[in-house]
Design a protein around this motif. Structure first.
Motif, PDB file in Angstrom:
ATOM      1  N   LEU A 187      -3.910  10.911   2.697  1.00  0.00           N
ATOM      2  CA  LEU A 187      -3.452  11.709   4.197  1.00  0.00           C
ATOM      3  C   LEU A 187      -4.873  12.554   4.589  1.00  0.00           C
ATOM      4  CD1 LEU A 187       0.060  12.931   3.902  1.00  0.00           C
ATOM      5  CD2 LEU A 187      -0.639  11.124   5.162  1.00  0.00           C
ATOM      6  N   TYR A 188      -5.375  13.229   3.737  1.00  0.00           N
ATOM      7  CA  TYR A 188      -6.284  14.203   3.782  1.00  0.00           C
ATOM      8  C   TYR A 188      -7.616  13.168   4.120  1.00  0.00           C
ATOM      9  CZ  TYR A 188     -10.046  17.767   3.244  1.00  0.00           C
ATOM     10  OH  TYR A 188     -10.835  18.766   3.462  1.00  0.00           O
ATOM     11  N   ARG A 189      -7.857  12.208   3.366  1.00  0.00           N
ATOM     12  CA  ARG A 189      -9.025  11.083   3.843  1.00  0.00           C
ATOM     13  C   ARG A 189      -9.000  10.693   5.359  1.00  0.00           C
ATOM     14  NH1 ARG A 189     -12.756   8.137   0.759  1.00  0.00           N
ATOM     15  NH2 ARG A 189     -12.661   9.868  -0.652  1.00  0.00           N
ATOM     16  N   LEU A 229     -10.571  10.463  10.942  1.00  0.00           N
ATOM     17  CA  LEU A 229     -10.352  10.802  12.163  1.00  0.00           C
ATOM     18  C   LEU A 229     -11.285  11.950  12.819  1.00  0.00           C
ATOM     19  CD1 LEU A 229      -6.664  10.356  12.310  1.00  0.00           C
ATOM     20  CD2 LEU A 229      -8.345   8.690  13.353  1.00  0.00           C
ATOM     21  N   ARG A 230     -11.357  13.128  12.050  1.00  0.00           N
ATOM     22  CA  ARG A 230     -12.183  14.293  12.374  1.00  0.00           C
ATOM     23  C   ARG A 230     -13.612  13.738  12.637  1.00  0.00           C
ATOM     24  NH1 ARG A 230     -10.742  19.529  14.121  1.00  0.00           N
ATOM     25  NH2 ARG A 230     -12.824  20.044  13.673  1.00  0.00           N
ATOM     26  N   ARG A 250       0.805  -1.202  -0.145  1.00  0.00           N
ATOM     27  CA  ARG A 250       0.119   0.068  -0.081  1.00  0.00           C
ATOM     28  C   ARG A 250       0.757   1.043   0.215  1.00  0.00           C
ATOM     29  NH1 ARG A 250      -2.381  -3.808   3.097  1.00  0.00           N
ATOM     30  NH2 ARG A 250      -4.354  -4.172   2.801  1.00  0.00           N
ATOM     31  N   ARG A 251       0.612   2.345  -0.728  1.00  0.00           N
ATOM     32  CA  ARG A 251       1.082   3.402  -0.942  1.00  0.00           C
ATOM     33  C   ARG A 251       0.138   4.582  -0.661  1.00  0.00           C
ATOM     34  NH1 ARG A 251       5.543   2.412   0.610  1.00  0.00           N
ATOM     35  NH2 ARG A 251       6.644   4.412  -0.021  1.00  0.00           N
ATOM     36  N   TYR A 252       0.445   5.485   0.302  1.00  0.00           N
ATOM     37  CA  TYR A 252      -0.360   6.391   0.614  1.00  0.00           C
ATOM     38  C   TYR A 252       0.049   7.926   0.132  1.00  0.00           C
ATOM     39  CZ  TYR A 252      -2.624   3.045   3.598  1.00  0.00           C
ATOM     40  OH  TYR A 252      -3.192   1.860   4.081  1.00  0.00           O
ATOM     41  N   GLY A 253      -0.828   8.578  -0.542  1.00  0.00           N
ATOM     42  CA  GLY A 253      -0.198  10.077  -1.219  1.00  0.00           C
ATOM     43  C   GLY A 253      -1.203  11.023  -0.204  1.00  0.00           C
ATOM     44  N   PRO A 254      -0.733  12.260  -0.677  1.00  0.00           N
ATOM     45  CA  PRO A 254      -1.418  13.451  -0.225  1.00  0.00           C
ATOM     46  C   PRO A 254      -3.216  13.263  -0.045  1.00  0.00           C
ATOM     47  CG  PRO A 254       0.210  14.259  -1.695  1.00  0.00           C
ATOM     48  CD  PRO A 254      -0.090  12.664  -1.931  1.00  0.00           C
ATOM     49  N   ASP A 255      -3.620  12.769  -0.682  1.00  0.00           N
ATOM     50  CA  ASP A 255      -5.104  12.786  -0.895  1.00  0.00           C
ATOM     51  C   ASP A 255      -5.714  11.622   0.200  1.00  0.00           C
ATOM     52  OD1 ASP A 255      -5.596  14.388  -2.836  1.00  0.00           O
ATOM     53  OD2 ASP A 255      -6.048  12.902  -4.340  1.00  0.00           O
TER      54      ASP A 255
END
Length: 141
Positions: free
Chosen positions: A52-54, A59-60, A45-50
């Protein structure tokens, strides 16, 4: 952190550490359709900026008391009415919880202000208890 072109890409362990989550939480969110990280060599799995935002959005929403199912429904729907419906349900739940908490606080404040050695002897406390059980407070006296 590794860079692929202009985009910063992170592995699941890096993301988990960054947000203080266990890796199995991220995998669970993916299985629920909340996340869809890209896959790289060895199906990693590779996580990009989108992503991170998601994750921050999830969490919010969790901190606001939304269930994962509600979060998924809000994130995946294209229908604003569906999203508003989820928000209204949560709003009603919070309003009810706030009312119960305010009633509890009022009872505690009443007990703290009571001159009786045992607050359960306080007329205001007894009236609140009688109301809760549907009894006339004068009946107990």
């Amino acid at each position: 952190m590794k860079s692929s072109g202009d985009e910063t890409v992170m592995g699941i362990g890096e993301i988990a550490q960054r947000f203080g989550l266990a890796t199995h939480v991220l995998r669970h969110w993916e299985s629920m359709g909340l996340l869809a990280p890209t896959r790289a060599e060895g199906d990693r799995r590779r996580y990009g900026p989108d992503d991170l935002y998601r994750i921050a959005v999830i969490l919010r929403a969790k901190n606001a008391g939304f269930s994962l199912d509600d979060i998924r429904e809000m994130i995946t729907t294209g229908d604003p009415a569906v999203r508003r419906g989820v928000l209204r349900r949560r709003q009603a739940d919070l309003t009810e919880r706030i009312a119960r908490a305010q009633a509890a606080l009022g009872l505690i404040e009443c007990a703290l202000g009571c001159d009786h050695e045992d607050f359960t002897g306080c007329a205001h406390f007894q009236a609140a208890v009688a109301e809760r059980i549907g009894m006339d407070p004068a009946v107990r006296s």
